[in-house]
Structures are given as C-alpha cells and as structure tokens.
Design an enzyme around this catalytic site. Structure first.
Site, PDB file in Angstrom:
ATOM      1  N   ASP A  90      -8.768  -5.334  13.464  1.00  0.00           N
ATOM      2  CA  ASP A  90      -8.527  -3.906  13.238  1.00  0.00           C
ATOM      3  C   ASP A  90      -8.049  -3.750  11.797  1.00  0.00           C
ATOM      4  O   ASP A  90      -6.864  -3.602  11.532  1.00  0.00           O
ATOM      5  CB  ASP A  90      -7.479  -3.404  14.236  1.00  0.00           C
ATOM      6  CG  ASP A  90      -7.099  -1.945  13.997  1.00  0.00           C
ATOM      7  OD1 ASP A  90      -7.848  -1.243  13.292  1.00  0.00           O
ATOM      8  OD2 ASP A  90      -6.050  -1.514  14.508  1.00  0.00           O
ATOM      9  N   SER A  91      -8.993  -3.817  10.869  1.00  0.00           N
ATOM     10  CA  SER A  91      -8.625  -3.815   9.446  1.00  0.00           C
ATOM     11  C   SER A  91      -8.825  -2.438   8.839  1.00  0.00           C
ATOM     12  O   SER A  91      -9.455  -1.561   9.429  1.00  0.00           O
ATOM     13  CB  SER A  91      -9.492  -4.820   8.693  1.00  0.00           C
ATOM     14  OG  SER A  91     -10.835  -4.377   8.701  1.00  0.00           O
ATOM     15  N   THR A  92      -8.315  -2.276   7.622  1.00  0.00           N
ATOM     16  CA  THR A  92      -8.616  -1.076   6.849  1.00  0.00           C
ATOM     17  C   THR A  92     -10.021  -1.215   6.279  1.00  0.00           C
ATOM     18  O   THR A  92     -10.712  -2.198   6.536  1.00  0.00           O
ATOM     19  CB  THR A  92      -7.604  -0.918   5.694  1.00  0.00           C
ATOM     20  OG1 THR A  92      -7.604  -2.143   4.949  1.00  0.00           O
ATOM     21  CG2 THR A  92      -6.201  -0.657   6.209  1.00  0.00           C
ATOM     22  N   ASP A  93     -10.472  -0.244   5.493  1.00  0.00           N
ATOM     23  CA  ASP A  93     -11.809  -0.330   4.894  1.00  0.00           C
ATOM     24  C   ASP A  93     -11.882  -1.500   3.918  1.00  0.00           C
ATOM     25  O   ASP A  93     -10.867  -1.943   3.392  1.00  0.00           O
ATOM     26  CB  ASP A  93     -12.130   0.992   4.177  1.00  0.00           C
ATOM     27  CG  ASP A  93     -12.447   2.092   5.172  1.00  0.00           C
ATOM     28  OD1 ASP A  93     -13.583   2.107   5.654  1.00  0.00           O
ATOM     29  OD2 ASP A  93     -11.550   2.894   5.495  1.00  0.00           O
ATOM     30  N   HIS A 109      -9.039   2.718  19.821  1.00  0.00           N
ATOM     31  CA  HIS A 109      -8.293   1.577  20.354  1.00  0.00           C
ATOM     32  C   HIS A 109      -8.839   1.089  21.696  1.00  0.00           C
ATOM     33  O   HIS A 109      -8.908  -0.116  21.938  1.00  0.00           O
ATOM     34  CB  HIS A 109      -6.799   1.922  20.452  1.00  0.00           C
ATOM     35  CG  HIS A 109      -6.165   2.064  19.101  1.00  0.00           C
ATOM     36  ND1 HIS A 109      -5.420   3.171  18.737  1.00  0.00           N
ATOM     37  CD2 HIS A 109      -6.191   1.264  18.011  1.00  0.00           C
ATOM     38  CE1 HIS A 109      -5.013   3.019  17.477  1.00  0.00           C
ATOM     39  NE2 HIS A 109      -5.473   1.879  17.023  1.00  0.00           N
ATOM     40  N   ASP A 120      -1.253 -13.122   5.888  1.00  0.00           N
ATOM     41  CA  ASP A 120      -2.572 -12.640   5.510  1.00  0.00           C
ATOM     42  C   ASP A 120      -3.557 -13.081   6.597  1.00  0.00           C
ATOM     43  O   ASP A 120      -3.570 -14.256   6.986  1.00  0.00           O
ATOM     44  CB  ASP A 120      -2.930 -13.266   4.152  1.00  0.00           C
ATOM     45  CG  ASP A 120      -4.351 -12.964   3.755  1.00  0.00           C
ATOM     46  OD1 ASP A 120      -4.630 -11.812   3.424  1.00  0.00           O
ATOM     47  OD2 ASP A 120      -5.179 -13.894   3.818  1.00  0.00           O
ATOM     48  N   GLY A 121      -4.365 -12.139   7.110  1.00  0.00           N
ATOM     49  CA  GLY A 121      -5.286 -12.433   8.215  1.00  0.00           C
ATOM     50  C   GLY A 121      -6.253 -13.559   7.883  1.00  0.00           C
ATOM     51  O   GLY A 121      -6.521 -14.442   8.707  1.00  0.00           O
ATOM     52  N   ASP A 152      -0.259  -0.433  13.513  1.00  0.00           N
ATOM     53  CA  ASP A 152       0.265   0.760  14.197  1.00  0.00           C
ATOM     54  C   ASP A 152       0.540   0.488  15.676  1.00  0.00           C
ATOM     55  O   ASP A 152       1.200   1.282  16.341  1.00  0.00           O
ATOM     56  CB  ASP A 152      -0.687   1.951  14.030  1.00  0.00           C
ATOM     57  CG  ASP A 152      -2.098   1.681  14.540  1.00  0.00           C
ATOM     58  OD1 ASP A 152      -2.241   1.166  15.660  1.00  0.00           O
ATOM     59  OD2 ASP A 152      -3.062   1.996  13.813  1.00  0.00           O
ATOM     60  N   GLN A 192       0.818  -1.215   0.000  1.00  0.00           N
ATOM     61  CA  GLN A 192       0.000   0.000   0.000  1.00  0.00           C
ATOM     62  C   GLN A 192       0.856   1.272   0.000  1.00  0.00           C
ATOM     63  O   GLN A 192       2.040   1.229   0.273  1.00  0.00           O
ATOM     64  CB  GLN A 192      -0.949  -0.016   1.203  1.00  0.00           C
ATOM     65  CG  GLN A 192      -0.280  -0.396   2.517  1.00  0.00           C
ATOM     66  CD  GLN A 192      -1.214  -1.116   3.479  1.00  0.00           C
ATOM     67  OE1 GLN A 192      -2.426  -1.134   3.307  1.00  0.00           O
ATOM     68  NE2 GLN A 192      -0.654  -1.699   4.511  1.00  0.00           N
TER      69      GLN A 192
END
EC number: 2.5.1.16
Length: 286
Positions: free
Chosen positions: A155-158, A61, A137-138, A85, A30
């Site tokens: 806690d993923s991205t969109d 969080h 990979d999750g 993060d 990314q």
C-alpha cells in the site's frame, strides 16, 4: 475557509474544500496535511496528493486486503508494506485465521498522526497482538528479511519521491523471494487511464516472476482519473481462477461484513477493458 488543490497531474485535478484544518506538518520524509471536508470526512494528503478519505477508504482497503487473502484461502502470515494510516491493517486483522501480521512503514510520525486524527482507519488494530510493526524502508525490508509470507500487500504512495523504489524491478523480485509456496503479492498501481505507463512497467516486471500475473480494478472516487488498479502476482495460477462457490464459502466462513467487497465483485474486478489489455499485451480471454 480555503481549498486544497491536488497537484498529481498537470492541467487536470480535483479540489477539496477545507472546512477545518486539523493538522499540518513536515515529517522527516514528507509534507502531511489532515483536514475535514463536509462530503468526504477527514482527508489526508502527502506532498500535495490526496492519500485517503474517511468516506471512501473502505473501497480501497477492502479490495487490497480481501482479494488476495480470500483467493489464497490458507493465509496465516501477512506482510503489509506502507499503509501507515492503518486501513489495510484493520481489514487484514478481521481475518481470524491469520496468525501474524508484519507491517513495514517508513514514517513513524505518519502512523502516530493517523492514530490520532484518523482513528477509524485503524479502529484499534495497532494494538492487535498479532501485529509486528517495523519502521524501515520497505525495499530494504523485503531485500534482507529471512521471514516468509503467504500474502504481501503493498500500500504505497505514487511512484514519485519516497514511493519510487516500491515500483522497481528489485522490489518485485525481493517480494517474490519472500513468498511461501502458493503466495500472492498485490500492490497499489495507480489509475490506469492517467498512469498507463506505470501499469506497463509493472507488467514487464511481473512477467517472468510469477506463475500468474494480472491486474484488478476498483472505482474509488478519491483517486481521480477513473478506476484504481492493483497489481496481482500469484505463485499458483489457480488462485485467480477460483470458482464463485469457493469464494462464497470462504467469504461467508470468514464472518466478515464488508461494504464494497463481495465474491462477485472479486471475480469481476479482474475483467480489464481492451485498452488496458492492449497496453500490457494480454489477450482478452486470459
């Protein structure tokens, strides 16, 4: 001085002033930017979408970590999917009774850059001896692991690009398989006012899988579009209906000092507005 214009929605968005560009790189997976902003502190964006800021990350969080852990009450093994993060890791690690934390992140470069440029997010917890950090990979991890967990936090991205698989039917099924008896799954689910379809899709996927499924909300200024939603799937229907006194005891017993989460907020977060209940076809007294 330049601006960062978020690209998540067409015709509507938010603008951040870039007071100082700290880092910009295209990782294997990314496009990552970290910059400083006078109001929000250090800000990280991935593929044009703001992911986290120093100023308000504590809200997101704390709510993603403490709600399931304190609702469970006996969590010893926690799985974090994503969260490169380190913010979720920091909050989970504050629970002394947790014996093992497995964190699965796809992007090694992201973790290294966040340690360097957003050190307050992880606050040293990448060195916690209870942590097993896995670069994978999750979806692949939950589909193949033999391990079982008490709490799974996604806690993923969109759900666009690399984050898409983490919203799929197979993902929720695989997570359910990885949970111990009485286990709880929570997952970031977008801002419902702007991303209502995501909630409806998740609701359909959770329906047959968990004894109790629902959503809860928290207002995080960075995630534009109103309240942020989190999916909730519990193997024990009682986990969501705990009395306030029980949560108060667990919270004070943990010794954790929070800035957003408290037991009243915990209970109130599960109260959903009518348009949301209607969209996921749930009665208002559930």
């Amino acid at each position: 001085m330049s601006d960062f214009q978020e690209t998540l929605y067409e015709g509507y968005g938010q603008r951040f002033q870039i007071d100082k560009l700290l880092h910009e790189v295209r990782t294997e997976r990314q496009h990552l930017v970290i910059f400083e902003n006078a109001r929000m502190g250090r800000v990280m964006a991935l593929d044009g979408v703001i992911q986290t800021t120093e100023a308000d990350e504590f809200i997101y969080h704390e709510m993603l970590a403490h709600v399931p852990i304190l609702a469970h009450g006996l969590a010893r093994r926690v799985l974090i999917i994503g969260g490169g993060d380190g913010g979720i890791l920091r909050e989970v690690a504050r629970h002394r009774d947790i014996e093992s934390i497995t964190m699965v992140e796809t992007d090694r470069t992201l973790v290294e850059l966040c340690k360097e440029f957003l050190p307050n997010h992880s606050a040293g917890t990448f060195d916690d001896p209870r942590l097993n950090l896995v670069f994978d990979d999750g979806m692949h991890f939950v589909a193949t692991t033999e391990e079982r967990f008490d709490v799974i936090i996604c806690d993923s991205t969109d759900p666009i690009g690399s984050g898409e698989a983490l919203f799929s039917e197979h993902f929720y099924q695989a997570c359910r398989r990885c949970l111990n008896e009485g286990g709880i799954l929570v997952a970031q689910n977008g801002t419902p006012f702007m991303q209502l379809g995501e909630l409806q899709t998740t609701a359909k996927r959770m329906q047959g899988l968990f004894a109790d499924w629902h959503f809860y909300l928290a207002a995080v200024p960075t995630y534009i579009g109103g309240a942020m939603s989190f999916a909730w799937g519990a193997c024990n229907a009682e986990s969501r209906k705990l009395p306030l006194e029980t949560l108060m005891q667990r919270y004070s017993g943990s010794g954790i000092v929070t800035r957003y989460y408290n037991p009243h907020v915990h209970i109130g977060a599960f109260a959903l507005p009518q348009y949301l209940l209607h969209a996921i076809a749930k009665p208002s007294n559930d």
